[in-house]
Write an enzyme that holds these catalytic residues in place. Structure first.
Site, PDB file in Angstrom:
ATOM      1  CD  GLU A 125      25.861 -26.396  62.187  1.00  0.00           C
ATOM      2  OE1 GLU A 125      26.489 -26.467  61.492  1.00  0.00           O
ATOM      3  OE2 GLU A 125      26.265 -26.237  63.590  1.00  0.00           O
TER       4      GLU A 125
ATOM      5  CD  GLU B   5      28.059 -21.784  61.733  1.00  0.00           C
ATOM      6  OE1 GLU B   5      29.052 -22.790  61.162  1.00  0.00           O
ATOM      7  OE2 GLU B   5      28.318 -21.229  62.455  1.00  0.00           O
TER       8      GLU B   5
END
Length: 486
Positions: free
Chosen positions: A171, A389
């Protein structure tokens, strides 16, 4: 179409897994030669985390990894995604390798393999060594790229014979924005120009390491993991549709185009140049970015965003769906106040989606958006996708007889996995699904009360208590789901 006559089954080798991050679970923050990371420092700044919570002990995975892996085996996990703490391998970030740090991850990988669990290793999950932050200003210096390459070379050499799947950066869109713009993560900076400069250097590091990996581990697979969310227009007004397209370029393509094509999207780059905040990109940078080819894309999915025409061109646009900014929700959020003036204000306005429910923390729940995300990313970049995720944070309650009845988590995961299976049926090439997270862990800014795990850990914001592991109802649901593979 929403209803398909025949839903495609998940392949037999589909990697059903769960995920974690080093700082959020390991603890042992100064044991066996580990150096401090920027998170070890940041969490000690008063007021930066909920009730001053930190990862000094976390859930003590460092000392309890065998118990945790045994529980993974009981659950039937096919894969486990975890990150390596850079400062556990090279305490100062670029100098002498710490053999005790290598030993821990070597033992963890071997334990996973013993139970036939595929290790998926994340190289960077937000915890650059503090020494590099002090010496070079961290990701604001190109010197950090060489330090990162040395660290990656060390772990590729040590574990590349046993680890097939590697994630470069987790991320990047989140840790650069929250660390360099909103000052809600380390290095605690609030400067949008510095954010874009640091982000570009991370892009260069990503490219360098992908190329290095392909030289050192030719049989392996590597790619970045991106926090993706689809962008929706609030109405069919073409101006709102354009705003949603602008938001997609700004929030998604700005990273994904670089990863997959080696170029920045022209719209955003031109806009940043006009504002005087664009990163400096040399000819050598352009060559490097285009040379790196990821083998897959990791997608972290929680929710998307909804947009309307910008307030400069249409200041009277209705505010009935106005959305409040949250520093603890990093996905497709538009800040308000002075920071909103640049660069988003001329491009779009972020608003509430009236059709979606929310979690306890105000995050929109959008399972169909998961299918949309997977299809959009796959159709655009034509790379296999690993869901790295997806999960639900909630305040789970430990009831009598060690029962945690988290049916709400089961419902969330079931609806999202159903949409993932529909995306598979649509033709998306999916490698695996790593739910967030295996055990409860430290939520970066929300302490230990925000729980994501399949396994309850008996600790709270006031201390570690006894750290007992207790499987939740969702643990048994996921176990049975994996057995059915459907």
């Amino acid at each position: 179409m929403n209803v398909l006559s025949k839903i495609k089954k998940f392949p037999k080798n589909f990697l059903w897994g769960a995920a974690s991050a080093a700082y959020q679970i390991e603890g042992a923050f100064d044991e066996d030669g580990k150096g401090p990371s920027i998170w070890d420092t940041f969490t000690k700044i008063p007021g930066k985390t909920f009730n001053g919570t930190n990862g000094d002990i976390a859930v003590d995975h460092y000392h309890r990894y065998k118990e945790d892996v045994r529980l993974m085996s009981e659950m039937g996990l096919k894969a486990y995604r975890f990150s390596i703490a850079w400062s556990r391998i090279i305490p100062d970030g670029e100098g002498t390798v710490n053999p005790e740090g290598l030993k821990f991850y070597d033992n963890l990988i071997n334990e996973l393999i013993k139970y036939h669990i595929e290790p998926i290793v994340t190289l960077y999950h937000w915890d650059i060594p503090q020494a590099l932050q002090d010496k070079y200003n961290g990701w604001e210096s190109r010197k950090t790229i060489q330090a990162f390459k040395k660290y990656c070379q060390t772990v590729f050499k040590a574990f590349g014979d046993r680890v097939k799947y590697w994630v470069t950066f987790n991320e990047q869109n989140v840790f650069t924005a929250m660390g360099y713009r909103w000052a809600s993560h380390p290095p605690n900076v609030s400067d949008v120009k510095r954010m874009y400069a640091a982000n570009h250097i991370v892009n260069l590091a990503n490219a360098e390491v992908i190329n290095l990996f392909h030289q050192m581990v030719p049989q392996g697979k590597i790619g970045p993991s991106f926090g993706y969310g689809p962008t929706y227009p609030i109405t069919a007004d073409p101006n709102d549709v354009l705003a949603a397209d602008n938001a997609d370029d700004f929030n998604n393509n700005w990273w994904l185009d670089v990863y997959c094509r080696g170029t920045y999207p022209a719209l955003v780059m031109n806009h940043l140049k006009d504002l005087g905040i664009a990163p400096e990109v040399t000819l050598d940078d352009e060559k490097l970015l285009k040379s790196a080819k990821p083998d897959f894309l990791g997608i972290n999915y929680y929710h998307g965003g909804t947009f309307q025409q910008n307030q400069i061109e249409h200041p009277d646009k209705t505010t009935q769906h106005e959305k409040n900014f949250s520093k603890t929700d990093p996905y497709l959020m538009q800040p308000k106040g002075t920071q909103a003036q640049t660069p988003e204000m001329a491009m779009f306005n972020n608003v509430e989606n009236p059709y979606l429910h929310k979690t306890q923390w105000g995050w929109e729940i959008d399972s169909v958006g998961f299918r949309i995300s997977l299809r959009r990313v796959y159709e655009k970049y034509q790379l296999p996708i690993m869901v790295t995720e997806n999960g639900l944070g909630a305040q789970d309650k430990l009831e009598d007889n060690n029962v945690i009845n988290d049916q709400y988590r089961i419902d969330y995961l079931q609806t999202h996995i159903t949409e993932m299976q529909r995306a598979l049926t649509d033709g998306v090439d999916l490698l695996g699904y790593c739910a967030w997270s295996f055990t409860d862990l430290l939520s970066w800014l929300n302490g230990y009360k925000k729980r994501y795990g399949f396994v309850y850990v008996d600790r709270d914001d006031n201390g570690p208590k006894n750290l007992t592991r207790i499987p939740k109802k969702s643990f048994y649901w996921y176990r049975d789901f994996i057995r059915r593979n459907s």
